[in-house]
Design a protein around this motif. Structure first.
Motif, PDB file in Angstrom:
ATOM      1  N   SER A  30       0.813  -1.220   0.000  1.00 37.86           N
ATOM      2  CA  SER A  30       0.000   0.000   0.000  1.00 37.86           C
ATOM      3  C   SER A  30       0.843   1.265   0.000  1.00 37.86           C
ATOM      4  O   SER A  30       0.464   2.272  -0.603  1.00 37.86           O
ATOM      5  CB  SER A  30      -0.941   0.014   1.205  1.00 37.86           C
ATOM      6  N   ALA A  31       1.972   1.242   0.667  1.00 38.46           N
ATOM      7  CA  ALA A  31       2.825   2.435   0.764  1.00 38.46           C
ATOM      8  C   ALA A  31       3.812   2.547  -0.375  1.00 38.46           C
ATOM      9  O   ALA A  31       4.615   3.484  -0.399  1.00 38.46           O
ATOM     10  CB  ALA A  31       3.569   2.445   2.088  1.00 38.46           C
ATOM     11  N   GLY A  32       3.771   1.595  -1.344  1.00 38.06           N
ATOM     12  CA  GLY A  32       4.666   1.676  -2.488  1.00 38.06           C
ATOM     13  C   GLY A  32       5.700   0.577  -2.531  1.00 38.06           C
ATOM     14  O   GLY A  32       6.013  -0.063  -1.516  1.00 38.06           O
ATOM     15  N   LEU A  33       6.233   0.364  -3.708  1.00 38.78           N
ATOM     16  CA  LEU A  33       7.269  -0.651  -3.911  1.00 38.78           C
ATOM     17  C   LEU A  33       8.516  -0.341  -3.081  1.00 38.78           C
ATOM     18  O   LEU A  33       8.950   0.809  -3.007  1.00 38.78           O
ATOM     19  CB  LEU A  33       7.674  -0.701  -5.380  1.00 38.78           C
ATOM     20  N   PRO A  34       9.112  -1.358  -2.453  1.00 42.13           N
ATOM     21  CA  PRO A  34      10.359  -1.121  -1.704  1.00 42.13           C
ATOM     22  C   PRO A  34      11.437  -0.464  -2.566  1.00 42.13           C
ATOM     23  O   PRO A  34      12.163   0.405  -2.074  1.00 42.13           O
ATOM     24  CB  PRO A  34      10.773  -2.532  -1.267  1.00 42.13           C
ATOM     25  N   ILE A  81       5.783   7.181   2.312  1.00 45.72           N
ATOM     26  CA  ILE A  81       4.611   6.593   1.666  1.00 45.72           C
ATOM     27  C   ILE A  81       4.495   7.148   0.266  1.00 45.72           C
ATOM     28  O   ILE A  81       4.645   8.353   0.032  1.00 45.72           O
ATOM     29  CB  ILE A  81       3.299   6.857   2.451  1.00 45.72           C
ATOM     30  N   VAL A  82       4.250   6.251  -0.675  1.00 41.92           N
ATOM     31  CA  VAL A  82       4.009   6.626  -2.063  1.00 41.92           C
ATOM     32  C   VAL A  82       2.505   6.596  -2.297  1.00 41.92           C
ATOM     33  O   VAL A  82       1.821   5.664  -1.858  1.00 41.92           O
ATOM     34  CB  VAL A  82       4.724   5.662  -3.037  1.00 41.92           C
ATOM     35  N   TYR A 110       6.958   1.754 -11.374  1.00 46.99           N
ATOM     36  CA  TYR A 110       8.183   1.341 -12.068  1.00 46.99           C
ATOM     37  C   TYR A 110       8.727   2.467 -12.930  1.00 46.99           C
ATOM     38  O   TYR A 110       9.952   2.647 -13.049  1.00 46.99           O
ATOM     39  CB  TYR A 110       7.925   0.068 -12.887  1.00 46.99           C
ATOM     40  N   GLY A 111       7.846   3.240 -13.537  1.00 47.32           N
ATOM     41  CA  GLY A 111       8.302   4.406 -14.285  1.00 47.32           C
ATOM     42  C   GLY A 111       8.999   5.411 -13.388  1.00 47.32           C
ATOM     43  O   GLY A 111      10.010   6.013 -13.763  1.00 47.32           O
ATOM     44  N   THR A 112       8.477   5.583 -12.176  1.00 47.12           N
ATOM     45  CA  THR A 112       9.055   6.546 -11.248  1.00 47.12           C
ATOM     46  C   THR A 112      10.416   6.088 -10.730  1.00 47.12           C
ATOM     47  O   THR A 112      11.303   6.918 -10.489  1.00 47.12           O
ATOM     48  CB  THR A 112       8.091   6.803 -10.077  1.00 47.12           C
ATOM     49  N   ILE A 113      10.587   4.787 -10.568  1.00 42.95           N
ATOM     50  CA  ILE A 113      11.920   4.276 -10.209  1.00 42.95           C
ATOM     51  C   ILE A 113      12.929   4.710 -11.262  1.00 42.95           C
ATOM     52  O   ILE A 113      14.032   5.194 -10.946  1.00 42.95           O
ATOM     53  CB  ILE A 113      11.902   2.743 -10.063  1.00 42.95           C
TER      54      ILE A 113
END
Length: 396
Positions: free
Chosen positions: A68-72, A96-97, A278-281
């Motif tokens: 819920s808070a975003g990908l590690p 949190i994302v 994944y785009g934001t990573i």
């Protein structure tokens, strides 16, 4: 069946921009050459390496739920970004994302406010701040950032606005709509008051990468460990990486608040869109030259159109230090052209000059208009000329 709407929704203030937006769309549909200067998003496409990373993630099967808070991996990228840019250290449970910085702000107010809790909001303000506070049962308390002080507030103003119900203050630097930036010294003085009075600082830094001239972005959270613990940073990739439609923002702050936000998100959105994460990573870990290219383009446009704008009779404007908005005071222009208010002036400008701007009344500054320079230089120069011609034609 009689429809009963919730009181909290009925309390929302209707957008002052809706009529202008609808009228501009109607005129365009009729074939008129309307120039819209209301855009709150970069006019560039998302950098290609970000698009490629999102596409590859889908092909690799990464299309399921995430935490819920975003990908590690995304949290790690955000932590690294905050460390490199601001020199601040965060842990994963302090991040949190969310589905855009706007939704992260909404979630924050939902978890920190009880009924009648007060949030200090400097004017001019971004239009959603007071509405989100009201939706959480809180009460906006406005203090005026005056033009003579670059639309910024002072510690004395904050002290005079604080009551036993004050829960938080919002600091937006660089500012939407003014483009003004708080210096380190100004933030230290504001921070001292907030620490003494135990006021949570909500630091909206969404425009931090769009800085011009010799100005520098300082996060109030980087000034001291005490202020870091007193601050919730709100940021995202919408403006910096031209990813407005991807809807990824984040908050960084006390783990107790972040945990509460995560719990709420688990029952409202489940998780931010997986592909967008994944785009934001890639946005944070990949090449950063597209960010600088966009920033330089905005600065170039600003330097061309600013002088043209302030040369127009009846218009004054402080040159913005960041973001991509001009926020001129046009009260005198409205008066000399025979309008009773700036809102009426804005309607006349659209009807007769085919230029759509945003009235400042929606930002708590009824003497101003907001002009976005997130559009082509040709369109901007044409629009500024139309504004000048309109005033010259209509003035008494």
């Amino acid at each position: 069946m009689e429809i009963q709407l919730a009181k909290r929704v009925k309390a929302l203030t209707p957008s002052t921009t809706l009529a202008i937006t609808a009228k501009a769309a109607e005129l365009k549909a009729q074939g008129h050459d309307v120039i819209g200067l209301g855009a709150g998003e970069p006019d560039f496409n998302t950098p290609q390496h970000i698009i490629d990373a999102a596409f590859e993630s889908m092909n690799a099967g990464f299309t399921k739920y995430t935490p819920s808070a975003g990908l590690p991996a995304l949290k790690k990228a955000i932590i690294n970004k905050l460390s490199e840019d601001q020199g601040i250290t965060y842990q994963a449970n302090e991040i949190i994302v969310g589905n855009g910085a706007k939704h992260v702000l909404y979630t924050l107010f939902q978890v920190i406010l009880n009924d009648e809790d007060e949030v200090i909001i400097p004017t001019p303000y971004w239009v959603s701040y007071p509405e989100q506070v009201k939706l959480a049962g809180g009460k906006p308390v406005y203090i005026e950032g005056v033009e003579s002080n670059d639309y910024k507030i002072t510690p004395e103003q904050i002290l005079s606005a604080i009551t036993e119900k004050t829960r938080a203050i919002i600091i937006n630097s660089p500012s939407n709509p003014t483009g003004m930036i708080y210096s380190k010294e100004e933030l230290e003085a504001i921070g001292k008051v907030c620490l003494e009075k135990n006021i949570l600082i909500v630091s909206d830094e969404i425009y931090e990468k769009l800085i011009y001239g010799d100005s520098k972005h300082i996060s109030i959270a980087q000034i001291s460990q005490q202020l870091k613990e007193q601050t919730i940073i709100i940021n995202g990739v919408s403006k910096s990486h031209s990813m407005t439609g991807w809807r990824i923002g984040y908050a960084a702050g006390q783990k107790e608040i972040i945990t509460a936000m995560t719990n709420l998100a688990s029952h409202s959105t489940s998780n931010p869109t997986t592909t967008a994460q994944y785009g934001t990573i890639a946005a944070y870990t990949g090449p950063q030259h597209p960010v600088e290219d966009m920033r330089a383009a905005f600065e170039s446009r600003l330097n061309v159109i600013y002088d043209k704008l302030v040369s127009i009779e009846g218009i004054t404007c402080i040159k913005p230090q960041g973001a991509f908005y001009l926020f001129p005071n046009v009260k005198n222009a409205a008066e000399i052209t025979g309008y009773d208010s700036v809102d009426d002036f804005v309607v006349g400008l659209l009807d007769e000059a085919m230029v759509a701007v945003i009235p400042g009344s929606g930002f708590g500054a009824p003497d101003n208009i907001r002009i976005s320079y997130a559009t082509s230089l040709d369109a901007l120069e044409t629009a500024i000329q139309r504004i000048e011609d309109f005033i010259n034609k209509k003035k008494n």
